[in-house]
Design an enzyme around this catalytic site. Sequence first.
Site, short mmCIF file in Angstrom:
data_model
loop_
_atom_site.label_atom_id
_atom_site.label_comp_id
_atom_site.label_asym_id
_atom_site.label_seq_id
_atom_site.Cartn_x
_atom_site.Cartn_y
_atom_site.Cartn_z
N HIS A 1 -6.46 9.36 -21.19
CA HIS A 1 -5.25 9.49 -20.36
C HIS A 1 -3.96 9.61 -21.15
O HIS A 1 -2.89 9.71 -20.56
CB HIS A 1 -5.11 8.29 -19.42
CG HIS A 1 -5.98 8.38 -18.22
ND1 HIS A 1 -5.57 8.98 -17.06
CD2 HIS A 1 -7.25 7.96 -18.01
CE1 HIS A 1 -6.54 8.92 -16.17
NE2 HIS A 1 -7.58 8.31 -16.72
N LYS B 1 8.69 7.14 -10.34
CA LYS B 1 7.55 6.97 -11.25
C LYS B 1 7.84 5.71 -12.06
O LYS B 1 8.94 5.16 -11.97
CB LYS B 1 7.39 8.18 -12.17
CG LYS B 1 8.71 8.64 -12.81
CD LYS B 1 8.53 9.88 -13.68
CE LYS B 1 8.40 11.16 -12.90
NZ LYS B 1 7.11 11.79 -13.04
N ARG B 2 6.88 5.24 -12.86
CA ARG B 2 7.16 4.10 -13.72
C ARG B 2 8.34 4.41 -14.64
O ARG B 2 8.55 5.57 -15.01
CB ARG B 2 5.92 3.75 -14.56
CG ARG B 2 4.88 3.00 -13.77
CD ARG B 2 5.39 1.70 -13.22
NE ARG B 2 5.57 0.73 -14.28
CZ ARG B 2 4.76 -0.30 -14.51
NH1 ARG B 2 3.74 -0.53 -13.72
NH2 ARG B 2 4.98 -1.12 -15.51
N LYS C 1 9.50 9.38 -19.95
CA LYS C 1 9.68 10.04 -18.65
C LYS C 1 11.14 10.45 -18.42
O LYS C 1 11.46 11.21 -17.52
CB LYS C 1 9.19 9.14 -17.52
CG LYS C 1 7.66 8.95 -17.50
CD LYS C 1 7.24 8.01 -16.37
CE LYS C 1 5.75 7.73 -16.34
NZ LYS C 1 4.96 8.80 -15.69
N THR D 1 0.87 13.00 -11.63
CA THR D 1 0.32 13.33 -10.31
C THR D 1 1.42 13.28 -9.26
O THR D 1 1.28 13.89 -8.20
CB THR D 1 -0.80 12.34 -9.91
OG1 THR D 1 -0.34 11.01 -10.12
CG2 THR D 1 -2.06 12.59 -10.70
N LYS E 1 2.21 15.56 -5.67
CA LYS E 1 2.53 15.04 -4.33
C LYS E 1 3.81 15.68 -3.81
O LYS E 1 3.89 16.05 -2.64
CB LYS E 1 2.69 13.51 -4.38
CG LYS E 1 1.44 12.77 -4.84
CD LYS E 1 1.77 11.29 -5.12
CE LYS E 1 0.69 10.62 -5.96
NZ LYS E 1 1.13 9.34 -6.55
C1 LIG Z 1 1.55 9.01 -7.81
C2 LIG Z 1 2.09 7.68 -8.16
C3 LIG Z 1 2.43 7.38 -9.47
C4 LIG Z 1 2.31 8.39 -10.60
O1 LIG Z 1 3.51 9.12 -10.68
P1 LIG Z 1 3.86 10.04 -11.94
O2 LIG Z 1 5.10 10.73 -11.52
O3 LIG Z 1 2.72 10.99 -12.10
O4 LIG Z 1 4.05 9.14 -13.09
C5 LIG Z 1 2.94 6.12 -9.76
N1 LIG Z 1 3.11 5.20 -8.79
C6 LIG Z 1 2.82 5.46 -7.50
C7 LIG Z 1 3.05 4.40 -6.48
C8 LIG Z 1 2.29 6.69 -7.14
O5 LIG Z 1 1.97 6.93 -5.86
#
Ligand SMILES: *Cc1c(COP(=O)(O)O)cnc(C)c1O
Length: 805
Positions: free
Chosen positions: A346, A534-535, A540, A642, A646
């Site tokens: 990952h 995101k985190r 990022k 991911t 979304k």
């Molecule tokens: C999809 C998702 C992530 C991953 O987000 P990235 O932008 O790909 O880092 C993190 N936390 C939650 C709650 C998510 O639904």
Amino acid sequence: MFSNKTEFKEVFLQRLEMTCGKSFKESSKRDRYQTLGNMIREYVSSNWIKTNEKYRSAKEKQVYYLSIEFLLGKLLRHNLLNLGVDQVVQEGLSELGINLDDLEEVEADAALGNGGLGRLAACFLDSLACLNLPGHGCGIRYKHGLFEQKIVDGYQVELPEQWLRNGHVWEVRKADLSIEVPFWGKVETLEKDGRLTFRHVDAETITAVPYDVPVVGYNTDTVNTLRLWSAEPSPYLVHKDIMKYKRETEAVSDFLYPDDTHDEGKILRLKQQYFLVSASIRSIIRAYRKQFNRIEDLHEHVGIHINDTHPVLAIPELMRVLLDEENLGWEEAWHITTQTISYTNHTTLAEALEKWPIRIFQPLLPRIYMIVNEINERFCQQLWQKYPGEWNRIENMAIIAHDQVKMAHLAIVGSHSVNGVAEIHTEILKKREMNSFYQLYPEKFNNKTNGITHRRWLLKSNPKLTNLICEGIGDSWISKPDQLLELEGYQDDPAFLDQLFMVKQENKIKLAARIKEQTGINVDITSIFDIQVKRLHAYKRQLLNILHIMYLYNRIKEDSSFTMYPRTFIFGAKASPGYYYAKKIIKLINSVADKVNNDPVVRGQIRVVFLENYRVSLAEEIFPAADVSEQISTASKEASGTGNMKFMMNGALTVGTLDGANIEIKEMVGDDNIFIFGLTAEEVLDYYQNGGYRSFEYYHHDKRIRTVVDQLTNGFFEDVEDEFEMISDSLIMENDQYFVLRDFASYIDVQKEVGLKYKDQNQWLKMSLLNISRSGHFSSDRTIQQYADDIWNIRPVNKRPLTKN
Ligand SMILES: *Cc1c(COP(=O)(O)O)cnc(C)c1O
């Protein structure tokens, strides 16, 4: 149990009174939620049993997905949708004066994960069940999931999460299937019939108790299993200090480690990993043993997948079972093990590659250490044969070196498949990070670009868009998400685009209400909703986003003729509690928000919102309302992402770097339907290798940059003077490792273009529609089908349609 709403109501009322001992009138929301949850779990139980029976009788291969995280979120609505009873239940409840949305509010998120990696595992479980594939999850039932985040005076404050406070209606405790997991102690070697045998003695054992959660497929009677292990004191152990033992035992499944990049380096973390792996492997073998005689055929009937390196001890644990309990020879055990195990990588971030010091590993897991040592010796011998004299290469590839066990090396050597999670990520693994392993085992390496379940991230979270799509192209795309492509027929249909606009507006109104409720901020729903959730992590680059907002602020302040399309910048992010720098960025975002939102000159054009406690259920409200998706990681750093998928599926346009799956999104939608900026991965990696970047020069030569960087420390914010010194230092003194200043001008330009494009509403809606229509490729159904075909070699079982009971 029920097949129409009248029956549903009857059963529901009866159950409510029976289980709560209250009349309907007296019952609380929680009573009602719990009654409904229990009812639905029982509703699936006959299909659950039947699915398992079918798997057994079909003798088909089954896969177990081992993951230290499963970020499930809420399950009630998800299960109702997948069972196809959402409508009946909603209407039935409504006739009783109950709003299903209100009941859903009562459910706690199952937040047994940090972010992308854990959410991927949850999406995969859904796709496995929906595709009727025999695949199950194995994880840990943490008593406390990811911490709850509060923002106080702009700072992150962490509160312990309490999802089990009122019980978890979806789980079934199966104490009779418990497993004893040994730690510490020593290994005795005995010779028996001319063969060395090993016995782990004086161990301190912990009981692993399984809690099974049904995983319900969509429009099918397949119900797979997520088995979550809970750590309890062993009833067999006599311990001198029983209270201490109880505390230490329960600690193993107490907390999820709130960090998704660094290895915490704690004994407890290694204990968690072995606990998960040992309980899972032994319960898998136990089930296999009930069904099959020949252990030699294990890999024909069982696949075990490890999600990142956290469960990599599955390799030596399976070896241990085959050698010590099944009495196989090394070669045979090794063949079976490597053919059974497959591994997903990952990350290529060096600091995230797990390593364990021998001084911790060996005493805690003495027999496992012996086996890892043997694997390493045999592997190094093989390397020596192939690369005689190349000491450096062998040292770099060894599983144990410099008194450390390298978990990624063990994973590659001990499995038959190693996959990356997006094309560019897999290429970087092959060409750079894991190149020496790729040279040795080219056939093991493959790519499986991540995906998301469109059932949660579109059907469940965005019912309005789902309805519009169904009006347009029917509903067969739900089982074949590639058919979303048919939406392109509506690109030049003004009425359809109008409806698409309306759907987005309605979703923005809902999010605006949530923002108002949580923060008190009024946002303009005609503004562009520009979102980064995101985190929080340096790579990022939330920092790039917030510095750009400061630049816009300055621009508006210094030039009264400057205009821009109004924008609402929305952030959501948790920082790991020990990650000081990330917490400073959160504070900076909140300080900028204060400044901007309270300045009458700019607030008509910019708003900044930080939504606290970002989590799955909040994410479900956010994606449907987004116009712009911020995917701005330093190129080469984000393995896939991911969140980007979304957003796309909900019609947002991506502002992104050529990183992770952004590249594949760009390939799907074409250059005109995405906003790409910044350095490429090649350029970034070249800078790292050959130097040549001097952030100070960008600071010095670009006034826009100089101004915002200076503002971090010159009293521009009313906060304590040195509050943001650390951020300023990272950019200037530490030469800006993540190329924030290097990409700054390019980011300004692309964001300007976004504003201009948005003005042409019709054009924007077309672009949005095109993004939705091409997003089917990023359904995790596609990803899981590829895992099933290329890695696991499993087939659908149980293909009958849903049987109503
Ligand atoms: C999809 C998702 C992530 C991953 O987000 P990235 O932008 O790909 O880092 C993190 N936390 C939650 C709650 C998510 O639904």
